[in-house]
Scaffold this motif. Structure first.
Motif, PDB file in Angstrom:
ATOM      1  N   GLU A  46       0.836  -1.202   0.000  1.00 53.40           N
ATOM      2  CA  GLU A  46       0.000   0.000   0.000  1.00 53.40           C
ATOM      3  C   GLU A  46       0.877   1.260   0.000  1.00 53.40           C
ATOM      4  N   LYS A  99       2.487   1.555  -3.523  1.00 54.70           N
ATOM      5  CA  LYS A  99       1.525   2.015  -4.529  1.00 54.70           C
ATOM      6  C   LYS A  99       1.212   3.495  -4.362  1.00 54.70           C
ATOM      7  N   SER A 100       1.111   3.944  -3.136  1.00 51.38           N
ATOM      8  CA  SER A 100       0.856   5.361  -2.878  1.00 51.38           C
ATOM      9  C   SER A 100       2.028   6.210  -3.367  1.00 51.38           C
ATOM     10  N   SER A 118       1.887   8.906  -6.469  1.00 57.67           N
ATOM     11  CA  SER A 118       2.346  10.272  -6.254  1.00 57.67           C
ATOM     12  C   SER A 118       3.362  10.684  -7.303  1.00 57.67           C
ATOM     13  N   GLU A 160       7.721  11.539  -1.835  1.00 57.37           N
ATOM     14  CA  GLU A 160       6.577  10.645  -1.938  1.00 57.37           C
ATOM     15  C   GLU A 160       6.324   9.810  -0.692  1.00 57.37           C
ATOM     16  N   ALA A 184       2.719   8.909   1.809  1.00 59.62           N
ATOM     17  CA  ALA A 184       2.456   7.463   1.826  1.00 59.62           C
ATOM     18  C   ALA A 184       2.402   6.928   3.254  1.00 59.62           C
ATOM     19  N   LYS A 198      -0.640   8.272   5.095  1.00 60.53           N
ATOM     20  CA  LYS A 198      -1.858   7.548   4.723  1.00 60.53           C
ATOM     21  C   LYS A 198      -2.138   6.377   5.667  1.00 60.53           C
ATOM     22  N   CYS A 205       0.321  15.380  -3.528  1.00 63.66           N
ATOM     23  CA  CYS A 205       0.504  13.992  -3.088  1.00 63.66           C
ATOM     24  C   CYS A 205      -0.193  13.725  -1.760  1.00 63.66           C
ATOM     25  N   LEU A 241      -3.750  13.139  -2.714  1.00 63.00           N
ATOM     26  CA  LEU A 241      -3.881  11.792  -3.280  1.00 63.00           C
ATOM     27  C   LEU A 241      -3.906  10.739  -2.179  1.00 63.00           C
ATOM     28  N   ALA A 242      -2.957  10.839  -1.253  1.00 63.79           N
ATOM     29  CA  ALA A 242      -2.865   9.865  -0.166  1.00 63.79           C
ATOM     30  C   ALA A 242      -4.084   9.925   0.754  1.00 63.79           C
TER      31      ALA A 242
END
Length: 113
Positions: free
Chosen positions: A13, A16-17, A21, A48, A52, A55, A72, A75-76
């Motif tokens: 996970e 991927k995050s 990003s 990044e 991550a 998250k 980012c 996104l997270a």
């Protein structure tokens, strides 16, 4: 050190995050160079891992506040990448209907500011 991070699913996970990003920031660079993103563009390349790991530490119900390099982090936090890109391109479908731009992403459902 958190022993839970040794879990393969958690590590995947995080990876991927970080990958999402980086790819998103590459897409931002291309859009900026093409003149589709106006104004300031503060990229998160090389950072990044911060969103991550954030998250996995935060809950969906937590309020999230970011700083000017926020793509980012958004996104997270689960903000739709299409809405983020639309915001950066000052489109009505953006998180703030195109008014916030690169430094003011807001998403009520994910509690991201």
């Amino acid at each position: 050190y958190d022993e839970d991070i040794e879990d393969k699913n958690t590590l995947m996970e995080i990876y991927k995050s970080m990958q999402l990003s980086r790819l998103f920031e590459v897409a931002c660079t291309k859009q900026y160079m093409a003149g589709k993103i106006k104004g300031f563009m503060h990229l998160d390349n090389g950072q990044e891992s911060i969103p991550a790991f954030m998250k996995i530490a935060l809950q969906r119900t937590d309020k999230k506040y970011s700083y000017y390099r926020e793509h980012c982090h958004a996104l997270a936090s689960g903000v739709d990448p299409r809405k983020i890109m639309a915001e950066l391109c000052m489109k009505d479908g953006g998180t703030s209907r195109g008014a916030g731009g690169s430094m003011h992403i807001y998403d009520k459902p994910t509690r991201f500011q």
